[in-house]
Scaffold this motif. Sequence first.
Motif, mmCIF file in Angstrom:
data_model
loop_
_atom_site.group_PDB
_atom_site.id
_atom_site.type_symbol
_atom_site.label_atom_id
_atom_site.label_comp_id
_atom_site.label_asym_id
_atom_site.label_seq_id
_atom_site.Cartn_x
_atom_site.Cartn_y
_atom_site.Cartn_z
ATOM 1 N N PRO A 1 -2.872 4.480 -3.079
ATOM 2 C CA PRO A 1 -3.380 3.463 -2.143
ATOM 3 C C PRO A 1 -2.543 3.302 -0.878
ATOM 4 O O PRO A 1 -3.023 2.737 0.115
ATOM 5 C CB PRO A 1 -3.346 2.169 -2.978
ATOM 6 N N PHE A 2 -1.293 3.797 -0.899
ATOM 7 C CA PHE A 2 -0.384 3.590 0.224
ATOM 8 C C PHE A 2 -0.087 4.878 0.992
ATOM 9 O O PHE A 2 0.737 4.880 1.909
ATOM 10 C CB PHE A 2 0.939 3.011 -0.296
ATOM 11 N N LEU A 3 -0.761 5.951 0.643
ATOM 12 C CA LEU A 3 -0.446 7.271 1.185
ATOM 13 C C LEU A 3 -1.189 7.539 2.491
ATOM 14 O O LEU A 3 -2.370 7.215 2.628
ATOM 15 C CB LEU A 3 -0.814 8.345 0.152
ATOM 16 N N VAL A 4 -0.490 8.175 3.447
ATOM 17 C CA VAL A 4 -1.102 8.551 4.720
ATOM 18 C C VAL A 4 -0.836 10.034 4.956
ATOM 19 O O VAL A 4 0.306 10.453 5.136
ATOM 20 C CB VAL A 4 -0.517 7.745 5.907
ATOM 21 N N THR A 5 -1.904 10.835 4.936
ATOM 22 C CA THR A 5 -1.810 12.243 5.318
ATOM 23 C C THR A 5 -3.019 12.607 6.166
ATOM 24 O O THR A 5 -3.952 11.801 6.318
ATOM 25 C CB THR A 5 -1.763 13.182 4.094
ATOM 26 N N HIS A 6 -3.015 13.823 6.682
ATOM 27 C CA HIS A 6 -4.114 14.286 7.532
ATOM 28 C C HIS A 6 -5.426 14.343 6.772
ATOM 29 O O HIS A 6 -6.493 14.084 7.316
ATOM 30 C CB HIS A 6 -3.768 15.663 8.095
ATOM 31 N N PHE A 7 -5.341 14.658 5.471
ATOM 32 C CA PHE A 7 -6.563 14.853 4.676
ATOM 33 C C PHE A 7 -6.900 13.674 3.762
ATOM 34 O O PHE A 7 -7.954 13.642 3.146
ATOM 35 C CB PHE A 7 -6.459 16.135 3.837
ATOM 36 N N TYR A 8 -6.000 12.671 3.657
ATOM 37 C CA TYR A 8 -6.285 11.515 2.809
ATOM 38 C C TYR A 8 -5.481 10.315 3.289
ATOM 39 O O TYR A 8 -4.284 10.427 3.556
ATOM 40 C CB TYR A 8 -5.947 11.809 1.341
ATOM 41 N N THR A 9 -6.134 9.153 3.352
ATOM 42 C CA THR A 9 -5.468 7.896 3.689
ATOM 43 C C THR A 9 -5.867 6.855 2.661
ATOM 44 O O THR A 9 -7.063 6.645 2.394
ATOM 45 C CB THR A 9 -5.847 7.407 5.099
ATOM 46 N N GLY A 10 -4.874 6.188 2.063
ATOM 47 C CA GLY A 10 -5.133 5.221 1.012
ATOM 48 C C GLY A 10 -5.816 3.962 1.523
ATOM 49 O O GLY A 10 -5.691 3.588 2.695
ATOM 50 N N PRO A 11 -6.525 3.249 0.632
ATOM 51 C CA PRO A 11 -7.297 2.066 1.033
ATOM 52 C C PRO A 11 -6.455 0.863 1.468
ATOM 53 O O PRO A 11 -6.969 -0.041 2.125
ATOM 54 C CB PRO A 11 -8.102 1.728 -0.227
#
Length: 475
Positions: A410-420
Motif C-alpha cells: 500500500p505504500f510502494l511507489v514505482t513506475h509500474f505500481y503505486t500503492g493505494p
Amino acid sequence: MAESLVERRSIDVVPDAERHGTAFSQFTLWLGANLQITAVVTGALAVVFGGDVVWSVVGLLLGNVLGGAVMALHSAQGPKLGLPQMIQSRAQFGVRGAVVPLLLVILMYVGFFASGSVLAGQATAELTHTGDTTGIVLFAAVTAVTAAVGYRVIHILGRVASVVCALAFVYLGVRLLDRVELSALLSDAHFDLPVFLLAVSLSASWQLAFGPYVADYSRYLPRTTSGRATFWWTLSGSALGSQWSMTFGVLVAASAGDAFMDRQVAYVVELGGTGLVASLLYFVIALGKLTINVLNTYGGFMSMVTSVGGFRTQKALSPRGRAAYIALIMVAGTAVALLGKDSFLTSFKDFLLFLLTFFTPWSAINLVDYYLISKERYDIPALFDPHGRYGAWRWDALTVYGIGLAAQLPFLVTHFYTGPLVDRLGGADISWIVGLAVPALLYWLLARRASTGTPPEPLPGRGAASRAGMKNPMI
C-alpha cells in the motif's frame, strides 16, 4: 603465491586456522565498492525526479546512514559464524525454506551485475575503442575471472580501488566546483516531503541491498575480531563512499541536466579532461565497477550454491563447479545488460525500489533472530541438516516474510505500481520503513513463543561437533 590467492571455500565454515585480516579491511572494501559510477547515477536520480541539491543530499545521507547501519549489523555476523550471509537464513526459514529469499537474492545479483555492466561497458568500450556491446562482454569476462579467484583478490581489489577511486573523485570534485555556481545551487532549496523520502529510499535501498552478501566478505576475519569494530568499519566505509559518490551525482545532475543524463560515463570523463586524463578516468570508472560487480558475482555464486545445497546437503565445491556457477551469473547478467542498456535510468530506479521491497523483510527477520532470539549463536551442523534443529521448512518465518512483503504494497511507489495509500501521504514512499518494522515485530513475537532456547554449549568431542570435525559448532 598465485595458488594462495585462489579460494577453496564456498558455503562451508571457515576454520580458525584460515582466518586472517583485520576489521579495517571492511572499510577499504566498502569504500572502494561505493566510489563508483552507479552510485553517482543513484544520487543523480534524486534530482532527476524533482529534488533540489540541499534536500537531496540530506535525504541521501539519512538513507545511507540508516540503511548502512542495517547492512553493517549483517557484516558483524561474519567473524562470529565464519559463514556466508545467506546460509544463515536457514536458521530462520529452514534448510530448504531459505531458498525463497535466496531466489530473490540471485535475481538481485543478476540485476546489479547488469546495471554495472551497462556503465562499465561504456568505459571499457572507450578504452578498447570498440562498441558498447563489446565493452559490456569484455567487462563481464574480467569480472567472472576475478570472482572465480575469490576472497583474497576481492579484498586486494577493494584496497586498490579505495585509493585510486578516492583520488579520482577528489580531482573530479575540484573540476566540477570550478564549473558550477555552487551558491546558486544551494540557495534553491525547497523541501518537498515525497521527493525527500524518495532520496532517502534510493540510498537506503542501495545500502540494504548489500545485506544479503556483506558477511561473505567478513567471514574470514579471526573469530576474536570485535563485532563493534566490524560494524563501524563497514558502516563508515560504505556510508562515506556512497554519500561521496551520490553527492557528486546530485551536483552533476543539478548543473548539467540532460547533458549528464544522456551520457553518464562520457560526461563525467569530459568533466575531468581529454587525452591521457580521459583514458585514466575511463580506467578508474571500469575499476570501480569491477570491484562492485565482482562482489555481485561472488555473492550470486554463493547464493546459488546455498540454494542447491539445501536439497543436496552440498558444502564443498570443485573448481569446475565454482566456474560453472559463476558463468551462469555472468551470462544472465550480461544478457540483461544488453537488453536494457538503452533504457537504463528509468529501469534502474525502479529496480532499486523493487529490491528494497523484497529485502527489508529478510533483513528484519535475520537481524531479530540473530541478535535477539539466538543471541548471536547458531547450531552450525544443523544449518546443513534438513532433519536437524532448524528443519527443512520454517513456515512461520516464511509467513512473516510474506506478510512483510504484503504490508509494503500500500505504500510502494514505482513506475509500474503505486500503492493505494501513497496519495494520502502526498506521494511519499515509506514502504521500506513498514517492511522493516512489521516483520521485525511479528517474527520477534512468534519466535519468542516457539523458541527452544539458545543452543547450549556442547561438550568437546560429542555428537554433531565430532561428526562435523568442528572444535565448537555452537557458534
